[in-house]
Design an enzyme around this catalytic site. Sequence first.
Site, short mmCIF file in Angstrom:
data_model
loop_
_atom_site.label_atom_id
_atom_site.label_comp_id
_atom_site.label_asym_id
_atom_site.label_seq_id
_atom_site.Cartn_x
_atom_site.Cartn_y
_atom_site.Cartn_z
CD GLU A 188 22.85 31.07 -21.78
OE1 GLU A 188 22.18 30.06 -21.51
OE2 GLU A 188 23.99 31.02 -22.28
CG ASP A 216 20.04 32.29 -25.20
OD1 ASP A 216 20.27 32.58 -24.02
OD2 ASP A 216 19.83 31.11 -25.57
CG HIS A 243 21.65 26.16 -19.80
ND1 HIS A 243 21.99 27.24 -20.55
CD2 HIS A 243 22.78 25.45 -19.62
CE1 HIS A 243 23.26 27.19 -20.86
NE2 HIS A 243 23.76 26.12 -20.32
CE1 TYR A 258 19.55 24.35 -27.18
CE2 TYR A 258 18.92 22.73 -25.54
CZ TYR A 258 19.03 24.04 -25.95
OH TYR A 258 18.62 25.04 -25.10
CG HIS A 265 17.33 30.54 -19.10
ND1 HIS A 265 18.22 30.72 -18.09
CD2 HIS A 265 18.03 29.94 -20.11
CE1 HIS A 265 19.41 30.26 -18.46
NE2 HIS A 265 19.32 29.78 -19.68
CG ASP A 284 18.05 26.98 -22.55
OD1 ASP A 284 17.69 27.62 -23.55
OD2 ASP A 284 18.95 27.37 -21.79
CG HIS A 333 17.12 27.70 -28.22
ND1 HIS A 333 17.50 28.95 -28.67
CD2 HIS A 333 17.59 27.60 -26.96
CE1 HIS A 333 18.17 29.57 -27.71
NE2 HIS A 333 18.23 28.78 -26.66
CG HIS A 361 27.61 29.58 -25.29
ND1 HIS A 361 27.55 28.23 -25.30
CD2 HIS A 361 26.50 30.00 -24.66
CE1 HIS A 361 26.46 27.83 -24.67
NE2 HIS A 361 25.79 28.89 -24.29
FE1 FEO Z 1 20.49 28.84 -21.48
FE2 FEO Z 1 18.96 29.33 -24.52
O1 FEO Z 1 19.83 29.81 -22.92
#
Ligand code: FEO
Length: 393
Positions: free
Chosen positions: A80, A82, A144, A191, A78, A163, A222, A24
């Site tokens: 999101e 991903d 996040h 990041y 989370h 995250d 991640h 993004h």
């Molecule tokens: Fe806020 Fe890795 O998603």
Amino acid sequence: MNQVKLAEGVYYVGAVDWNLRDFHGYTTPRGVTYNSYLIVDEKVCLIDAVKAPFADELIERIARIIAPARIDYVVTNHIEPDHSSALPAVMAKAPNAKVILTGQGKDGIIKYYGKQYDFQVVKEGDALDLGRNKLHFMPLPMLHWPDSMASYLDGEQILFSNDAFGQHICTTHRFDDENDISAILYEAAKYYANILMPFNRLIGKALDKTSSLPVKMIAPSHGVVWRSHIDKIVSKYRQWGKGASERKVVVAYDSMWGATEKMARRILDGVAAAGIPARLYRMSAADRSEVVWDILEAKGVLVGSPTLNNGMLPTMGALLVYLKGLRPANKVAAAFGAYGWGGGAQKDMEDLLRAGGFSVDEGIAVKWTANAEELEQCFQFGLAFGKKMLAQE
Ligand code: FEO
């Protein structure tokens, strides 16, 4: 990928997206991983899903360890996409699993996927008994998104931080000490700068929440798992969260016919003459995410643009609008640039800097292009700005 075991009964089952180059708007030259972890205790628990295109890979990795239908719980730290867009595929294979998440998470999952799973909403202090281990839940709203939380596996002392503590980097090894740690720390900083910087003031509170826990590993959603450099990354997060930065200056500019470039280079010389490290980025060529990484630890930021149509160049607009959203803390800035008649770029840049929380000093503007005297003024401007950095805490 070969099977990766974090601890007794705890496995990495995530996906490595080697070829993603844009997350993004944040450049990811080393790719991205979507980490999921499987806990096989008396109960079986999956921590987070992955991005939908990797759902088969996730399910295949789980199936190498245990039949997916045996999953009792899917913790969604989370929502999101991903981390959640493979959830429907997981739930199709594990129809009896409860989905554990925060209240905000539940609302989001229903809205994203239109599914009514067997949800269990958790709050601060709640825990799930898995057998040998308990899994404790710590909501971390806005780290996040509002739904975000971390989960802590007490027996094995693993913090699944989602995250937080992430890095966008693909390697064939899943632990910090198996990789080039300088590359991991660089990606962790990039990041933080691009994803977590707007939430600086929440970081200290989140670290306080987790600091009383014995932690052998931090397993983010991640990048690599931290096991040998936990103190280092936690202390970096404390530093970044406070907005504490170094005496260095980032000069970011763009130019039409070279006049603003000429100013930028002379200003850079002035900053350097004050003994302050500085880096120069021309935004039509530079990677915005990398510039933001550099700004994370810089006390001073100088931005330059010539005036185009009474405003700044679009490349500078993109950087400054991005920075306005990221709201870097405790930084001093000033704007410079060349103009032909009415001007306008400098004021627009200063307005955006102020809106982003910068303390804005008086800048410098030059008509058409700088002559020798004006170039000396640019040098003196850089020198004074550099000296101001020396006086900063
Ligand atoms: Fe806020 Fe890795 O998603």
